[in-house]
Motif scaffolding. Structure first.
Motif, PDB file in Angstrom:
ATOM      1  N   LEU A  46       0.826  -1.205   0.000  1.00  0.00           N
ATOM      2  CA  LEU A  46       0.000   0.000   0.000  1.00  0.00           C
ATOM      3  C   LEU A  46       0.864   1.261   0.000  1.00  0.00           C
ATOM      4  N   LEU A  47       1.930   1.260   0.790  1.00  0.00           N
ATOM      5  CA  LEU A  47       2.769   2.456   0.901  1.00  0.00           C
ATOM      6  C   LEU A  47       3.610   2.680  -0.355  1.00  0.00           C
ATOM      7  N   CYS A  48       4.211   1.611  -0.881  1.00  0.00           N
ATOM      8  CA  CYS A  48       5.056   1.785  -2.070  1.00  0.00           C
ATOM      9  C   CYS A  48       4.221   2.075  -3.302  1.00  0.00           C
ATOM     10  N   ALA A  49       3.061   1.461  -3.415  1.00  0.00           N
ATOM     11  CA  ALA A  49       2.170   1.810  -4.522  1.00  0.00           C
ATOM     12  C   ALA A  49       1.718   3.255  -4.405  1.00  0.00           C
ATOM     13  N   HIS A  50       1.545   3.732  -3.174  1.00  0.00           N
ATOM     14  CA  HIS A  50       1.038   5.087  -2.967  1.00  0.00           C
ATOM     15  C   HIS A  50       2.000   6.149  -3.488  1.00  0.00           C
ATOM     16  N   ILE A  51       3.304   5.868  -3.447  1.00  0.00           N
ATOM     17  CA  ILE A  51       4.256   6.869  -3.947  1.00  0.00           C
ATOM     18  C   ILE A  51       4.761   6.501  -5.347  1.00  0.00           C
ATOM     19  N   ALA A  52       4.030   5.611  -6.019  1.00  0.00           N
ATOM     20  CA  ALA A  52       4.452   5.164  -7.357  1.00  0.00           C
ATOM     21  C   ALA A  52       3.899   6.089  -8.433  1.00  0.00           C
ATOM     22  N   SER A 136     -12.124  -1.919  -4.754  1.00  0.00           N
ATOM     23  CA  SER A 136     -11.067  -0.986  -4.362  1.00  0.00           C
ATOM     24  C   SER A 136     -11.642   0.356  -3.941  1.00  0.00           C
ATOM     25  N   TRP A 137     -12.628   0.877  -4.684  1.00  0.00           N
ATOM     26  CA  TRP A 137     -13.238   2.161  -4.327  1.00  0.00           C
ATOM     27  C   TRP A 137     -13.994   2.049  -3.004  1.00  0.00           C
ATOM     28  N   THR A 138     -14.661   0.939  -2.801  1.00  0.00           N
ATOM     29  CA  THR A 138     -15.391   0.744  -1.548  1.00  0.00           C
ATOM     30  C   THR A 138     -14.426   0.660  -0.377  1.00  0.00           C
ATOM     31  N   MET A 139     -13.341  -0.094  -0.542  1.00  0.00           N
ATOM     32  CA  MET A 139     -12.363  -0.223   0.533  1.00  0.00           C
ATOM     33  C   MET A 139     -11.741   1.127   0.870  1.00  0.00           C
ATOM     34  N   VAL A 140     -11.418   1.932  -0.139  1.00  0.00           N
ATOM     35  CA  VAL A 140     -10.808   3.238   0.125  1.00  0.00           C
ATOM     36  C   VAL A 140     -11.795   4.163   0.845  1.00  0.00           C
ATOM     37  N   GLY A 141     -13.064   4.081   0.517  1.00  0.00           N
ATOM     38  CA  GLY A 141     -14.050   4.859   1.253  1.00  0.00           C
ATOM     39  C   GLY A 141     -14.025   4.537   2.729  1.00  0.00           C
ATOM     40  N   HIS A 142     -13.984   3.245   3.058  1.00  0.00           N
ATOM     41  CA  HIS A 142     -13.900   2.830   4.461  1.00  0.00           C
ATOM     42  C   HIS A 142     -12.557   3.227   5.078  1.00  0.00           C
ATOM     43  N   LEU A 143     -11.477   3.093   4.316  1.00  0.00           N
ATOM     44  CA  LEU A 143     -10.166   3.481   4.833  1.00  0.00           C
ATOM     45  C   LEU A 143     -10.091   4.967   5.122  1.00  0.00           C
ATOM     46  N   ASN A 144     -10.673   5.772   4.265  1.00  0.00           N
ATOM     47  CA  ASN A 144     -10.644   7.220   4.496  1.00  0.00           C
ATOM     48  C   ASN A 144     -11.335   7.584   5.801  1.00  0.00           C
ATOM     49  N   ALA A 176      -1.743  -1.822  -5.992  1.00  0.00           N
ATOM     50  CA  ALA A 176      -1.442  -2.583  -4.781  1.00  0.00           C
ATOM     51  C   ALA A 176      -2.302  -3.843  -4.698  1.00  0.00           C
ATOM     52  N   LEU A 177      -3.572  -3.725  -5.065  1.00  0.00           N
ATOM     53  CA  LEU A 177      -4.441  -4.900  -5.036  1.00  0.00           C
ATOM     54  C   LEU A 177      -4.028  -5.931  -6.087  1.00  0.00           C
ATOM     55  N   ARG A 178      -3.507  -5.456  -7.223  1.00  0.00           N
ATOM     56  CA  ARG A 178      -2.988  -6.423  -8.204  1.00  0.00           C
ATOM     57  C   ARG A 178      -1.874  -7.253  -7.575  1.00  0.00           C
ATOM     58  N   TRP A 179      -0.959  -6.588  -6.866  1.00  0.00           N
ATOM     59  CA  TRP A 179       0.138  -7.299  -6.215  1.00  0.00           C
ATOM     60  C   TRP A 179      -0.384  -8.288  -5.170  1.00  0.00           C
ATOM     61  N   LEU A 180      -1.410  -7.871  -4.416  1.00  0.00           N
ATOM     62  CA  LEU A 180      -1.890  -8.669  -3.290  1.00  0.00           C
ATOM     63  C   LEU A 180      -2.812  -9.810  -3.706  1.00  0.00           C
ATOM     64  N   VAL A 181      -3.512  -9.665  -4.827  1.00  0.00           N
ATOM     65  CA  VAL A 181      -4.566 -10.620  -5.187  1.00  0.00           C
ATOM     66  C   VAL A 181      -4.149 -11.577  -6.297  1.00  0.00           C
ATOM     67  N   ARG A 182      -3.511 -11.056  -7.351  1.00  0.00           N
ATOM     68  CA  ARG A 182      -3.131 -11.960  -8.450  1.00  0.00           C
ATOM     69  C   ARG A 182      -2.150 -13.014  -7.934  1.00  0.00           C
ATOM     70  N   ASP A 183      -2.377 -14.255  -8.350  1.00  0.00           N
ATOM     71  CA  ASP A 183      -1.679 -15.361  -7.699  1.00  0.00           C
ATOM     72  C   ASP A 183      -1.037 -16.320  -8.701  1.00  0.00           C
ATOM     73  N   ASP A 184      -0.445 -15.769  -9.774  1.00  0.00           N
ATOM     74  CA  ASP A 184       0.188 -16.664 -10.736  1.00  0.00           C
ATOM     75  C   ASP A 184       1.607 -17.061 -10.329  1.00  0.00           C
ATOM     76  N   GLY A 185       2.087 -16.546  -9.194  1.00  0.00           N
ATOM     77  CA  GLY A 185       3.375 -16.964  -8.666  1.00  0.00           C
ATOM     78  C   GLY A 185       4.576 -16.430  -9.413  1.00  0.00           C
ATOM     79  N   ILE A 186       4.390 -15.360 -10.185  1.00  0.00           N
ATOM     80  CA  ILE A 186       5.519 -14.806 -10.947  1.00  0.00           C
ATOM     81  C   ILE A 186       5.902 -13.450 -10.364  1.00  0.00           C
TER      82      ILE A 186
END
Length: 259
Positions: A46-52, A136-144, A176-186
């Motif tokens: 989340l932090l590294c994606a945020h400054i990407a 993602s939009w729903t989660m950010v609403g709750h996070l805010n 960030a969610l792509r990194w956390l959710v996609r699971d092709d192991g690459i």
């Protein structure tokens, strides 16, 4: 959208060529790969994606420095160190227009997530974000809302998560969610099991949008939330189970200008 077979072949070939372990070393995803514990992976993602945003080499340099500020132990730092008076100088430049005061606002919110929910994934589950058509939009609403409450005794930061959820493409959180959710192991980590890759949305920036328009995958002129929905729908017509794998193709083809 009806996708031409030649375009699909181009996109599939680009994904296979670019979605390789060698991609990691020059990309901000490398920092999530440093960790084994889910909470560390979530915080780094989340932090590294945020400054990407901006120059890729500068992004990676500043991600490295950001993790060094947290002794390369983000979860421990977030949950145990934030109340130190000298923890991070408010005026310290973290990345471009993102400063120490903004980072502290972000970290106090993440501390509340980890303290109250255990993991960011569990937060997304408990708030119903993973079951929403726009997770993602729903989660950010709750996070805010959670971050505002966690920082009610501190100055508000305008440099954390977007508030204009009706229009923002939410590029960095979707990445960030792509990194956390996609699971092709690459390249992507795939540590979240409560969401499927089919639920993800394309991380849309100027380069991905321009490449998508050049390929005929996107008609919309604005790089906004509607453009993300339109483009993701087009990508789902090529692979409904894993549409965001084509992020690798759009990134790579844009860099190579192989259009």
């Amino acid at each position: 959208m009806n996708i031409d077979s030649q375009l699909k072949h181009l996109m599939d070939e680009a994904v296979e060529r670019i979605n390789q372990p060698s991609f990691i070393d020059a990309d901000p995803v490398q920092f999530a790969h440093r960790f084994q514990r889910q909470e560390d992976i979530e915080a780094a993602s989340l932090l590294c994606a945020h400054i990407a945003w901006g120059n890729r080499k500068m992004i990676c340099r500043d991600c490295d420095r950001l993790l060094e500020l947290m002794d390369n132990q983000p979860f421990r730092f977030i949950t145990e160190e934030l109340d130190r008076p000298d923890v991070i100088a408010p005026d310290k430049n973290i990345h471009r227009t993102f400063f120490g005061r903004d980072l502290l606002y972000f970290l106090r919110g993440l501390r509340r997530v980890f303290t109250d929910y255990g993991t960011l994934e569990n937060f997304a589950v408990k708030t119903g974000s993973v079951d929403d058509p726009l997770p993602s939009w729903t989660m950010v609403g709750h996070l805010n809302r959670l971050m505002a409450d966690a920082n009610r005794d501190f100055e508000k930061s305008e440099r954390c998560l977007p508030g204009n959820l009706a229009s923002t493409p939410l590029k960095r959180v979707n990445m960030a969610l792509r990194w956390l959710v996609r699971d092709d192991g690459i390249v992507d980590m795939g540590v979240w099991k409560a969401m499927k890759p089919s639920q993800l949305f394309i991380p849309l920036d100027v380069h991905v949008a321009d490449t998508s328009r050049a390929l005929g995958l996107l008609d919309r002129k604005s790089n906004d939330r509607k453009a993300v929905l339109d483009l993701t729908d087009a990508l789902r017509s090529m692979d409904a189970e894993d549409p965001v794998k084509y992020d690798f193709a759009l990134f790579g083809l844009g860099i190579e200008k192989s259009l």
